[in-house]
Design a protein around this motif. Structure first.
Motif, PDB file in Angstrom:
ATOM      1  N   VAL A 134       6.218  -0.586  -9.258  1.00  0.00           N
ATOM      2  CA  VAL A 134       6.498  -1.012  -7.887  1.00  0.00           C
ATOM      3  C   VAL A 134       5.540  -0.303  -6.939  1.00  0.00           C
ATOM      4  O   VAL A 134       5.497   0.932  -6.884  1.00  0.00           O
ATOM      5  CB  VAL A 134       7.951  -0.701  -7.501  1.00  0.00           C
ATOM      6  CG1 VAL A 134       8.209  -1.069  -6.044  1.00  0.00           C
ATOM      7  CG2 VAL A 134       8.903  -1.442  -8.427  1.00  0.00           C
ATOM      8  N   PRO A 135       4.754  -1.044  -6.176  1.00  0.00           N
ATOM      9  CA  PRO A 135       3.818  -0.390  -5.243  1.00  0.00           C
ATOM     10  C   PRO A 135       4.548   0.147  -4.019  1.00  0.00           C
ATOM     11  O   PRO A 135       5.585  -0.379  -3.600  1.00  0.00           O
ATOM     12  CB  PRO A 135       2.853  -1.517  -4.871  1.00  0.00           C
ATOM     13  CG  PRO A 135       3.669  -2.756  -5.017  1.00  0.00           C
ATOM     14  CD  PRO A 135       4.613  -2.510  -6.155  1.00  0.00           C
ATOM     15  N   ALA A 136       4.020   1.181  -3.441  1.00  0.00           N
ATOM     16  CA  ALA A 136       4.608   1.756  -2.232  1.00  0.00           C
ATOM     17  C   ALA A 136       4.381   0.824  -1.057  1.00  0.00           C
ATOM     18  O   ALA A 136       3.349   0.140  -0.971  1.00  0.00           O
ATOM     19  CB  ALA A 136       3.988   3.126  -1.952  1.00  0.00           C
ATOM     20  N   PRO A 137       5.315   0.763  -0.137  1.00  0.00           N
ATOM     21  CA  PRO A 137       5.143  -0.104   1.031  1.00  0.00           C
ATOM     22  C   PRO A 137       4.057   0.435   1.955  1.00  0.00           C
ATOM     23  O   PRO A 137       3.770   1.638   1.980  1.00  0.00           O
ATOM     24  CB  PRO A 137       6.516  -0.070   1.689  1.00  0.00           C
ATOM     25  CG  PRO A 137       7.114   1.226   1.265  1.00  0.00           C
ATOM     26  CD  PRO A 137       6.613   1.475  -0.118  1.00  0.00           C
ATOM     27  N   PRO A 138       3.461  -0.431   2.742  1.00  0.00           N
ATOM     28  CA  PRO A 138       2.440   0.022   3.704  1.00  0.00           C
ATOM     29  C   PRO A 138       3.050   0.996   4.712  1.00  0.00           C
ATOM     30  O   PRO A 138       4.213   0.884   5.091  1.00  0.00           O
ATOM     31  CB  PRO A 138       1.985  -1.268   4.383  1.00  0.00           C
ATOM     32  CG  PRO A 138       2.355  -2.357   3.430  1.00  0.00           C
ATOM     33  CD  PRO A 138       3.599  -1.896   2.753  1.00  0.00           C
ATOM     34  N   SER A 139       2.277   1.937   5.112  1.00  0.00           N
ATOM     35  CA  SER A 139       2.742   2.916   6.099  1.00  0.00           C
ATOM     36  C   SER A 139       2.287   2.512   7.488  1.00  0.00           C
ATOM     37  O   SER A 139       1.362   1.705   7.654  1.00  0.00           O
ATOM     38  CB  SER A 139       2.207   4.304   5.753  1.00  0.00           C
ATOM     39  OG  SER A 139       0.781   4.298   5.728  1.00  0.00           O
ATOM     40  N   GLY A 140       2.947   3.112   8.480  1.00  0.00           N
ATOM     41  CA  GLY A 140       2.585   2.829   9.862  1.00  0.00           C
ATOM     42  C   GLY A 140       3.168   1.500  10.334  1.00  0.00           C
ATOM     43  O   GLY A 140       3.973   0.856   9.661  1.00  0.00           O
ATOM     44  N   ALA A 141       2.751   1.104  11.530  1.00  0.00           N
ATOM     45  CA  ALA A 141       3.233  -0.144  12.113  1.00  0.00           C
ATOM     46  C   ALA A 141       2.631  -1.341  11.379  1.00  0.00           C
ATOM     47  O   ALA A 141       1.423  -1.372  11.105  1.00  0.00           O
ATOM     48  CB  ALA A 141       2.882  -0.202  13.594  1.00  0.00           C
ATOM     49  N   VAL A 142       3.478  -2.306  11.051  1.00  0.00           N
ATOM     50  CA  VAL A 142       3.030  -3.485  10.316  1.00  0.00           C
ATOM     51  C   VAL A 142       3.617  -4.730  10.974  1.00  0.00           C
ATOM     52  O   VAL A 142       4.635  -4.688  11.669  1.00  0.00           O
ATOM     53  CB  VAL A 142       3.454  -3.431   8.834  1.00  0.00           C
ATOM     54  CG1 VAL A 142       2.758  -2.308   8.103  1.00  0.00           C
ATOM     55  CG2 VAL A 142       4.971  -3.306   8.710  1.00  0.00           C
ATOM     56  N   LYS A 143       2.960  -5.844  10.730  1.00  0.00           N
ATOM     57  CA  LYS A 143       3.471  -7.146  11.132  1.00  0.00           C
ATOM     58  C   LYS A 143       3.733  -7.955   9.866  1.00  0.00           C
ATOM     59  O   LYS A 143       2.809  -8.211   9.091  1.00  0.00           O
ATOM     60  CB  LYS A 143       2.477  -7.876  12.035  1.00  0.00           C
ATOM     61  CG  LYS A 143       2.972  -9.225  12.521  1.00  0.00           C
ATOM     62  CD  LYS A 143       1.960  -9.897  13.439  1.00  0.00           C
ATOM     63  CE  LYS A 143       2.474 -11.250  13.933  1.00  0.00           C
ATOM     64  NZ  LYS A 143       1.498 -11.909  14.833  1.00  0.00           N
ATOM     65  N   VAL A 144       4.982  -8.323   9.674  1.00  0.00           N
ATOM     66  CA  VAL A 144       5.402  -9.006   8.450  1.00  0.00           C
ATOM     67  C   VAL A 144       5.619 -10.477   8.761  1.00  0.00           C
ATOM     68  O   VAL A 144       6.268 -10.837   9.751  1.00  0.00           O
ATOM     69  CB  VAL A 144       6.691  -8.383   7.879  1.00  0.00           C
ATOM     70  CG1 VAL A 144       7.132  -9.129   6.629  1.00  0.00           C
ATOM     71  CG2 VAL A 144       6.471  -6.912   7.572  1.00  0.00           C
ATOM     72  N   THR A 145       5.106 -11.345   7.883  1.00  0.00           N
ATOM     73  CA  THR A 145       5.293 -12.791   7.998  1.00  0.00           C
ATOM     74  C   THR A 145       5.870 -13.313   6.694  1.00  0.00           C
ATOM     75  O   THR A 145       5.373 -12.986   5.607  1.00  0.00           O
ATOM     76  CB  THR A 145       3.968 -13.504   8.294  1.00  0.00           C
ATOM     77  OG1 THR A 145       3.406 -12.976   9.503  1.00  0.00           O
ATOM     78  CG2 THR A 145       4.183 -15.001   8.445  1.00  0.00           C
ATOM     79  N   GLY A 146       6.924 -14.110   6.823  1.00  0.00           N
ATOM     80  CA  GLY A 146       7.552 -14.645   5.620  1.00  0.00           C
ATOM     81  C   GLY A 146       8.558 -15.721   5.948  1.00  0.00           C
ATOM     82  O   GLY A 146       8.818 -16.048   7.116  1.00  0.00           O
ATOM     83  N   ALA A 147       9.118 -16.314   4.899  1.00  0.00           N
ATOM     84  CA  ALA A 147      10.099 -17.389   5.060  1.00  0.00           C
ATOM     85  C   ALA A 147      11.464 -16.783   5.349  1.00  0.00           C
ATOM     86  O   ALA A 147      11.926 -15.881   4.639  1.00  0.00           O
ATOM     87  CB  ALA A 147      10.153 -18.244   3.798  1.00  0.00           C
TER      88      ALA A 147
END
Length: 298
Positions: A134-147
């Motif tokens: 399992v990869p680590a989630p991105p750090s810092g502020a993120v913009k997530v796009t999904g269904a």
């Protein structure tokens, strides 16, 4: 011959048939309309899903609450991933392979957290070797796009509602399941990202509950057939009883009454024959004493 139709018994049978047949037809038609509605909704959902793949993503707040129209639409949210509360959702299938979802909570700018399914991995969520992938989630502020997806419930496919899962695992993706795990408010919805981080695979969105050709839809179709069969059975039984009563009335009119009438006639005939036989016997073998005395002797 058909005067039996005016008896209280047949009044009850006729009233029952007159009420039962339209009721069965009405219920069968209603179940059929329910099935047709589900088919239409399924086609509409497919059209919306195709449009959602190419439609411009909209802010999460504009699509809430999730319903049949907004389910599957592309949503965007900004915030920071809570790396301390990354969860695995076990026993989920993708392309007929068993694996698990990787879910991470996104602390949005509004303060509430949004469950984000970052992808799917094959394997066992309890196996250390599979968890290490399992990869680590991105750090810092993120913009997530999904269904956008509605919260799962106990009837959702793949849900593990029995409890007893190890720490770090989640059986059902819903705000009700997460409220006791995280110390902050959670949106009553979740999204599955469009572009998954390798080696994760993106989880395709599912149709909104009640909008697809699921088991309930075919149950409606089955109930349709049952109600029409019931209506036909009522008609069949009415004609069967009518025919039996008509034949019995005809036999009475012709004097061919079985049972009591036939036995009585036989008994009368038997009695008359017995009397005749007795009279004959008395006449031939038994004579009065006076006649016997007057008879000439040989």
């Amino acid at each position: 011959m058909y005067r039996f139709l005016l008896t209280p018994r047949w009044w009850g049978i006729n009233v029952f048939a007159v009420l039962a047949i339209p009721f069965c037809i009405f219920m069968g038609s209603w179940q059929l309309s329910r099935f047709e509605d589900r088919v239409d909704t399924h086609h509409q959902q497919e059209d919306r899903s195709a449009e959602a793949k190419t439609a411009t993503a909209r802010p999460l707040a504009e699509l809430l609450p999730v319903d049949k129209v907004t389910s599957g639409r592309q949503a965007t949210a900004t915030g920071r991933y809570d790396t301390a509360h990354q969860l695995l959702v076990p026993d989920r299938e993708l392309d007929q392979r068993r694996g698990f979802y990787v879910l991470t909570l996104l602390r949005t700018d509004g303060g509430k957290a949004l469950p984000v399914v970052r992808g799917w991995l094959p394997g066992d969520a309890n196996a250390p070797a599979d968890r290490a992938k399992v990869p680590a989630p991105p750090s810092g502020a993120v913009k997530v796009t999904g269904a956008l997806q509605a919260s799962e419930n106990q009837g959702t496919d793949g849900v593990h509602a029995g409890g007893g899962l190890p720490a770090g695992q989640l059986g059902m993706i819903s705000a009700a399941s997460l409220v006791n795990i995280v110390p902050y408010d959670v949106y009553d919805a979740w999204i599955t990202v469009t572009d998954a981080q390798a080696p994760l695979r993106a989880v395709p969105p599912t149709a909104a509950e009640g909008s697809g050709l699921d088991l309930k839809a075919f149950q409606n179709l089955g109930y349709t057939g049952e109600w029409f069969v019931f209506a036909g059975f009522v008609v069949f039984m009415w004609f069967r009883l009518f025919r039996r009563e008509a034949e019995a009335a005809r036999d009475v009119a012709l004097g061919l009454v079985p049972g009591e009438g036939t036995d009585g006639a036989a008994g009368a005939d038997g009695g008359a024959s017995g009397e005749k036989a007795a009279g004959t016997d008395d006449g031939t073998s038994g004579e009065k004493p006076e006649q016997a005395a007057r008879a000439p002797r040989a």
